[in-house]
Each structure stands twice: as C-alpha cells, then as structure tokens.
Design an enzyme around this catalytic site. Structure first.
Site, PDB file in Angstrom:
ATOM      1  N   ASP A   1       0.842  -1.194   0.000  1.00 44.55           N
ATOM      2  CA  ASP A   1       0.000   0.000   0.000  1.00 44.55           C
ATOM      3  C   ASP A   1       0.884   1.255   0.000  1.00 44.55           C
ATOM      4  O   ASP A   1       2.070   1.211   0.329  1.00 44.55           O
ATOM      5  CB  ASP A   1      -0.900  -0.019   1.233  1.00 44.55           C
ATOM      6  CG  ASP A   1      -2.171   0.784   1.034  1.00 44.55           C
ATOM      7  OD1 ASP A   1      -2.311   1.465   0.004  1.00 44.55           O
ATOM      8  OD2 ASP A   1      -3.054   0.721   1.924  1.00 44.55           O
TER       9      ASP A   1
ATOM     10  N   GLU B   1       2.912   6.896  -2.470  1.00 46.17           N
ATOM     11  CA  GLU B   1       2.694   8.142  -3.214  1.00 46.17           C
ATOM     12  C   GLU B   1       3.133   9.383  -2.439  1.00 46.17           C
ATOM     13  O   GLU B   1       3.481  10.399  -3.043  1.00 46.17           O
ATOM     14  CB  GLU B   1       1.214   8.314  -3.570  1.00 46.17           C
ATOM     15  CG  GLU B   1       0.573   7.102  -4.240  1.00 46.17           C
ATOM     16  CD  GLU B   1      -0.112   6.191  -3.220  1.00 46.17           C
ATOM     17  OE1 GLU B   1      -0.775   5.238  -3.651  1.00 46.17           O
ATOM     18  OE2 GLU B   1       0.028   6.444  -2.002  1.00 46.17           O
TER      19      GLU B   1
ATOM     20  N   ASP C   1      -8.728   3.771  -3.393  1.00 41.15           N
ATOM     21  CA  ASP C   1      -9.850   3.979  -2.476  1.00 41.15           C
ATOM     22  C   ASP C   1     -11.061   4.547  -3.206  1.00 41.15           C
ATOM     23  O   ASP C   1     -11.284   5.762  -3.250  1.00 41.15           O
ATOM     24  CB  ASP C   1      -9.431   4.912  -1.346  1.00 41.15           C
ATOM     25  CG  ASP C   1      -8.293   4.340  -0.520  1.00 41.15           C
ATOM     26  OD1 ASP C   1      -8.035   3.132  -0.650  1.00 41.15           O
ATOM     27  OD2 ASP C   1      -7.659   5.097   0.234  1.00 41.15           O
TER      28      ASP C   1
END
Length: 803
Positions: A454, A457, A520
């Site tokens: 995950d 970024e 998401d």
C-alpha cells in the site's frame, strides 16, 4: 502545464524560446543517429548566429519500431533521469536505416534536403529549412504525428508570475499551481493530433477513457478515485493513429491533451532538455508489445491468485475468531475462497510498519497460517507500507543504520501524517533494500504468500537521497523501487511465476511487478464506473493485470444493490478481491442489511447467491483466464482491455468506457443502475450470450434490464472456450475433464490453447466439415464438447467428436 495565453500570446511572467528552423542536419549511418541543430530564430546570415540560443536534437532508435528523440537547449544542464530501457546495442541492426538526401552523406546543406531514420516501419524525417519540423511516418508513408512550427520550446518563469501568484524561489511552479517543480525552466514539445484522433493511457486515470481535452500531471498522489489525481501515473500514451509516446522522465511531466493547443498533445518537463520515444504499432496491441518490450514485460502471476480474495477490511476489529467466522461462513454458503488478506491491523496501532504481529490478537501466527493453508486450502496476503512509525523497533533500527530518508541537515525526515513520527525507507540505499527484503521474507517464512504494498505516493520533495538522486525525480520513481524490492523478496522465496503483489502506486516499470488495484473508490455506482475507467486507462499503459475493491472501499455501509452489481463486474476480471474500509465485505452482511431495510430477499438475487454464482463462473473459466493471463508476459496484451484495444478499426469502440473485453473472446458490460438497465454496444459479427445462449448480430447498441444474477456477457464468433464445470479451485489441471464450447456461426475454424501450471499445454481445434463441426484435442485426450453456450454436451472419448 499551460504556458500560453490563448493561441497568440504568452502568459505573463513567462519567457519563451521556440525552435524556428532545422538549420544543420547530419546523418551518421555508423552510429544510426540523426542530429539537428535548431536555432530559435531564422538564420539569414552569419551575423544572425551570434547571441542566438539553439536546440540540439538527437534522433536514434533504441529498439525496432521505436524512435527516441532527445532535445536540449543547454547540454551541460542537470539531466533528469529517465527509466531503464531495454535498448538494443547500436550497429549492425538490419531494422535501422539512416539516410540523407541533399549533398551526400553527413551534413546536409541545402534547404529542402532531408534526413531520415527508419526502424520497424516507423520513420523520423527532418527537412532542412524553416519552419522547424520533425515528422513521424508509418510504413505506408502515412503521417502519424509531427512537431512543426512553434512546437519545440523552452519556457522560463519570471521572478514572479501574476498567473500563479507564487514567487519562484527554491522551487518553480506549474502554471496552474497543481504541483511544484525544482526548476523555473521547462522544455516542452507539441505533437500534432489529426482530426478525430483520440488519446489513451497515461496510467490509472479516473476521468474519461479518451484523454482529449484533459490536463494530466504525472505526479503520484493519494487522491482517491473521484479526482484528477492518480496513484499510478505513467507518462505514456497511445493514439488511434497508430503510435505511442513515452516521455522518458521519472519526475513531473505535464500533459496538455488538446487542452492548450486543440490540435496537439503538449508535454513539458522541468529543465533544459526533453527525452521521449515514439513507438509504432500500428495496432494498439502492437504498440503495447513494443512498449512493454522496451520498459519491461509484466511477470506471470500464480494461478491461485485468480481466485476470490477476501480481506479483513481496513478499520474493522478482527482477531483469529473473527477471521475464521468469515472463512467458515464463505465455505458454509458454498462460495469458494482462494486467498485471505490481513489488512493493516495485523500490526499494532502506532507501530506501522514494523512487521510484528499484534500479539494481543495473533499469539501463535505461524500455527494459524498453517491451519489456513492446510485445513482451509487458502493462500495468505498481508498488508505493508514503506512508512515506519517511530513507536516500533524497526524505526530505531532504520534510524541507527541510516536506512531512512534524511533532511538536508542530516536529521531523519519525519511526519505525523499517517503514523506518528514516521520515517521513510530510502530504497536508493542497497543495504536498506536488503534490510526491508529481510523483513518481508520473515513474513513469507511465517506462511504469507503475497504482499499488499500500500501507499508509496506521499513522497516528500525536500529530502536527500542516499544515491544523490535529484529530489523530485524520486517522487514518482520511489514506488518502483519499493514494489520491486518486495517483489524480489517474494520471487527469491517462492520462485519466478509465483510472486504476487497487490500494489496501489506505480509508474513506468511497475507493470513488471503485478498485481495492481485501483485504490480507495467510493461505494457507489459512480465509484464503480470510475474504477472501470481507471482500469481501462491502466491496461492501455502497459499493465497486464488490474483489480479493484469489489463493493467499493469508502462508505459507511455500501448499498447492497451496488455491492451485488460490483460482484458480477469484479469477478469478470483478472483479480477479484472483496475489501472495504469500515464494513466487512462478506456477502451475508448485505443480505442482512436488505432484510433490515425491508427489501425482499428473492432466491438467486441475494448477495450470497450472486457471490456464489459469479465466483463459480470465474473458476469454471479458469482454463481461459489462465491462458489469457500468460499473454502480458509474452506480448504485453492485458487480460482486461478496452474495446478500442480489441477493435481499433471500429469507430464506435474508440470512445467506449462502460464496457470492456475480458481477454480476446468475452465482452462484459457491467450494470451501473439500481433498475438493472444497461446500454452497451456489440461490434460487428455474431455474438452469443454466455449465460442465456442467445445469438445476436453485432454492429448495434443493445438496451436491456438485468437481475442481480445476470450481466451482459457475450462470446464473439470464431471462439473456442474451454471450461472446467463445477470447479471450486483456481489452480487445477485445466485440460483434464474439460468442456469445450464452440462458437462457429460464420467462422470456419477456431482453436483454443490450454496451458497448464507445469508448462505443458493442449490445443482444442474446431473446424467445419461436411458432416458437421469436428472438435479434437491435440494429444488425443478425452473431453466434452458442445455447440454454443447451451448446446447438447457430447463426450469425446477418443479425442475427436463431430457435433
């Protein structure tokens, strides 16, 4: 990034230099290179050459069908790193030819003379004289695109621009303020768009699949799925005119796709130089083949990963008892699971990411994972990220060994955004990479099979990297080093072909470490549609595999109608995962929600029934899915692809982004409405509905209403589909006890190769004969066959049958 004020003027605070002519041309056949000197005004005599800025343009071919252009104003300026390219060694390559037409070899001195470089049907041509020109042609002489006139430029931002209202200090600014760059100088080029030419790709983008009219910043952000930002920004696009463009820059690349000059795609990068590749097709699949060969093919993924994944969800409370209730509940309801995923809270709060199981809930994790493997037949995935909270011992270890990213003053860079006092692993440090690999391998040795990587970024701009990388070149590139490190750890543990990530962020190169999911998304029909658009864009950017959170991630309690429609969509793709934020995604909870709200639970239409039906459908299709999943590694063709990629010559297919092809043979049109209404397009030819057996002639739009247990799922004519009816596992021997469904309405013959996990294969062939349709297996094995999706099933005991 927009530099102009309308068509004629430059924005306030911006100074521009444009290449005005191709002044000197040279063609070096031995080096397989063209060079062009392009002054920023027309040279009428020697006196004009004084005080005159120029562009130096090199044109080469790194691989067949690919032409690379490097243009620079100042050759001694900072070079911004590009991506690793699988370039062929120059010299003695029979697919590259260099020619000069004018006054012989070498420098071409007469206006109107030209130089060309040709490779794999693609030609770059420059004609001496004014205006500046660089044209790319296909093998039939058709102009693909060109840079002409005021199109190659160097822009300098002034001390202050009243457009941005931000001073240029340590960092420059983009003209719309959307991202900061480390330069107040930018180099840009505009490549011409033809009338009706569409642009696709640029990574995972949640807006319209056709990118014309959009501004796209290649700058990874954690922005959700309802914004212009992306988790997977890829400076590569392809067009309906038969070519692709890779901007070879790891940092911030800004694209204006017909949005500054409506006749061109403009891309700009910080600094004094620009590096890009033109990649010839002419078909989309050929473009992806050459592109992925240049930047790296997707790895093969393990067969088990195609089955259904179930997760703990994000902020839910769970322990071993809760997890067993989910797994047993799926089995009791006859919904086969292939993988179970532990999300963030397998680690203690404030400790992410320290790779230590929270002993309050998971005391003997090795025994637990062994039971899930051996007793339940499941594979296990665990969540991680590259951010190291200071509460865990891993932070102190990384700090003391110098494995965390530092500020300019030598301190460890830290933030409270996400985890209190967290630091960031410096993957440019080889020792830090091995240290992080060791943590991953510890998890794998405990019984974990795959890793969800995950984040990646949120990379700071104002830090110092171990290897001295320019600061902002690491913002997008960081995710590649992160995912590559974890993927290597899995490969080194389980072997090639057995490694699987579930990654959120990526850039060029990330396609080599599958699988990626869409981030998401909202638990709405809009969120579902956004996810599909993102998947189509990503798979048009060299990524062979893609997934998403079935039912949506965000939302207090997702609408059961959305969940059920999403289940059908999600299980007709390469990878399928039930995951959410605050609510578990087991289907019976959605039936309970419907019952609570007074919704009648109709047999066959419940969430449990829908999940069972489409999970088993995918498992039955595994011979087809597994074979399709081998293609990204061979030729870059993705498992899920847009209608444009599969039918580039059908004008209607060029703009479709609410339907897709699942491999070469299945058309899927997800339902995005409560009513079940759906409108979709069948291309030319005969199609057969896989679920009903209905036949239809294509070249038409269809309007239908579907129950939750149905979805438009069509097979194109000329297909042979091999299935394993009743299968409950994704990783079996696919060619044994197989059912061969033959679709030959207009086609005379067709075949299907079925590859096995061990590398062996069998081919099933169908052909028309005077006696009927003959179906045979290449090795004489027994199988069953039928005509269409609902024909009579006939057993072929000797390896051949006539239907």
């Amino acid at each position: 990034m927009k530099f102009t004020n309308g068509y004629w003027m430059i924005r306030d605070g911006v100074e521009a230099l444009y290449a005005r002519e191709a002044y000197e041309l040279s063609a070096d056949a031995a080096a397989e290179q063209l060079n062009v000197l392009a002054p920023t005004s027309v040279v009428r005599g020697r006196y004009d050459t004084l005080n005159l800025p120029t562009f130096d343009v090199d044109i080469t071919s790194p691989a067949e069908g690919v032409i690379r252009v490097r243009a620079a104003h100042w050759l001694g300026a900072t070079e911004y790193p590009g991506f690793p390219l699988n370039a062929d060694e120059p010299g003695n390559r029979d697919y590259v030819s260099v020619a000069a037409h004018g006054n012989g070899d070498g420098e071409v001195g007469v206006n109107g003379a030209d130089v060309t470089l040709t490779t794999g049907g693609l030609t770059a041509k420059v004609v001496k004289g004014s205006p500046w020109n660089l044209t790319f042609l296909g093998e039939d002489g058709k102009v693909l695109t060109k840079s002409e006139g005021k199109s190659l430029a160097r822009f300098k931002l002034g001390v202050e621009s009243n457009v941005t209202a931000q001073p240029v200090g340590e960092f420059g600014v983009t003209m719309d303020g959307s991202a900061r760059d480390e330069s107040d100088v930018f180099t840009a080029i505009q490549l011409h768009l033809g009338v009706g030419e569409n642009v696709y790709g640029l990574g995972e983008r949640f807006g319209a699949y056709v990118k014309n009219g959009q501004t796209v910043d290649i700058w990874n952000e954690d922005g959700g799925t309802a914004s212009e930002q992306g988790y997977k920004d890829v400076p590569f696009y392809m067009t309906s005119n038969g070519y692709g463009i890779l901007v070879n820059n790891r940092g911030h690349v800004s694209f204006e796709i017909g949005s500054e000059n409506t006749e061109a795609v403009q891309f700009s990068v910080p600094g004094e130089g620009l590096d890009f590749c033109v990649i010839y097709g002419p078909t989309p699949k050929q473009i992806l083949d050459r592109y992925t060969k240049l930047v790296g093919r997707p790895a093969n993924v393990p067969a088990w990963s195609y089955g259904l994944w179930l997760t703990t969800s994000f902020t839910t409370k769970y322990d071993e008892q809760t997890i067993n209730s989910f797994i047993d509940g799926m089995a009791e309801r006859d919904i086969p699971l292939a993988a179970f995923h532990y999300d963030c809270y397998w680690m203690r709060e404030f400790h992410w990411c320290d790779f230590e199981w929270d002993k309050r809930f998971f005391g003997d994790i090795e025994s637990t994972l062994k039971r899930l493997h051996e007793d339940k037949g499941l594979h296990i995935c665990a969540w991680i990220n590259p951010y190291i909270g200071q509460r865990g011992d891993m932070f102190k270890e990384g700090r003391d060994k110098g494995y965390l990213v530092k500020k300019a003053n030598g301190e460890v860079w830290q933030t409270d955004f996400w985890q209190a006092g967290m630091g960031l692993v410096d993957f440019t440090n080889p020792e830090a990479r091995e240290w992080f690999k060791g943590k991953v391998k510890k998890l794998l040795h405990q019984g974990v099979d795959a890793i969800k990587t995950d984040f990646g970024e949120r990379i700071p701009r104002d830090v110092v990297w171990y290897d001295g990388s320019p600061k902002l070149s690491m913002h997008n590139w960081y995710t590649q080093l992160y995912n590559q490190t974890v993927f290597e750890a899995i490969e080194e543990t389980y072997g090639k072909g057995n490694a699987c990530l579930y990654a959120r962020s990526a850039t060029v190169g990330g396609q080599q470490q599958p699988v990626h999911w869409g981030g998401d998304c909202e638990s709405t029909f809009n969120g579902m549609a956004q996810s599909l658009r993102a998947g189509l864009s990503l798979t048009s950017s060299g990524f062979g595999f893609w997934s998403h959170d079935i039912g949506g991630f965000e939302g207090a309690f997702p609408d059961p109608a959305v969940y059920k429609r999403w289940v059908a969509f999600g299980l007709l793709g390469s990878h399928s995962r039930l995951h959410g934020s605050t609510v578990y995604r087991v289907p019976w909870l959605f039936d309970e929600e419907d019952k609570k709200n007074g919704v009648e639970l109709v047999p066959g239409q419940t969430a449990v029934d829908v999940a069972r039906k489409f999970t088993k459908l995918k498992l039955e299709l595994m011979p087809y899915v597994y074979e399709t999943g081998l293609k990204p590694h061979i030729n870059g063709t993705p498992v899920m692809r847009s209608m444009f990629v599969e039918f580039p010559d059908d004008q209607t297919c060029r703009t479709l982004d609410r339907q897709y092809m699942f491999g070469p043979n299945f058309l899927v049109a997800p339902v995005f409405t409560y009513s079940g209404e759906v409108s979709y397009y069948l291309p030319e030819g005969v199609w057969t509905n896989w679920l009903t057996g209905e036949k239809a002639q294509g070249g038409v739009w269809r309007n239908e209403v579907h129950g939750y247990d149905s979805i438009p799922l069509w097979v194109r004519d000329g297909s042979v589909i091999v299935t394993n009816p009743g299968e409950t596992k994704p990783d079996r021997v696919y060619g044994t006890d197989a059912l061969v469904s033959v679709f030959l309405t207009d086609a005379e013959s067709a075949e299907a190769v079925v590859s096995e996990i061990d590398g062996s294969s069998v081919t099933f062939t169908a052909r028309r004969t005077p006696a009927g349709v003959e179906v045979s297996s290449s090795d004489g094995r027994a199988f069953s066959a039928r005509l269409g999706a609902d024909g009579e099933i006939v057993k072929a005991e000797s390896g051949t049958v006539v239907l």
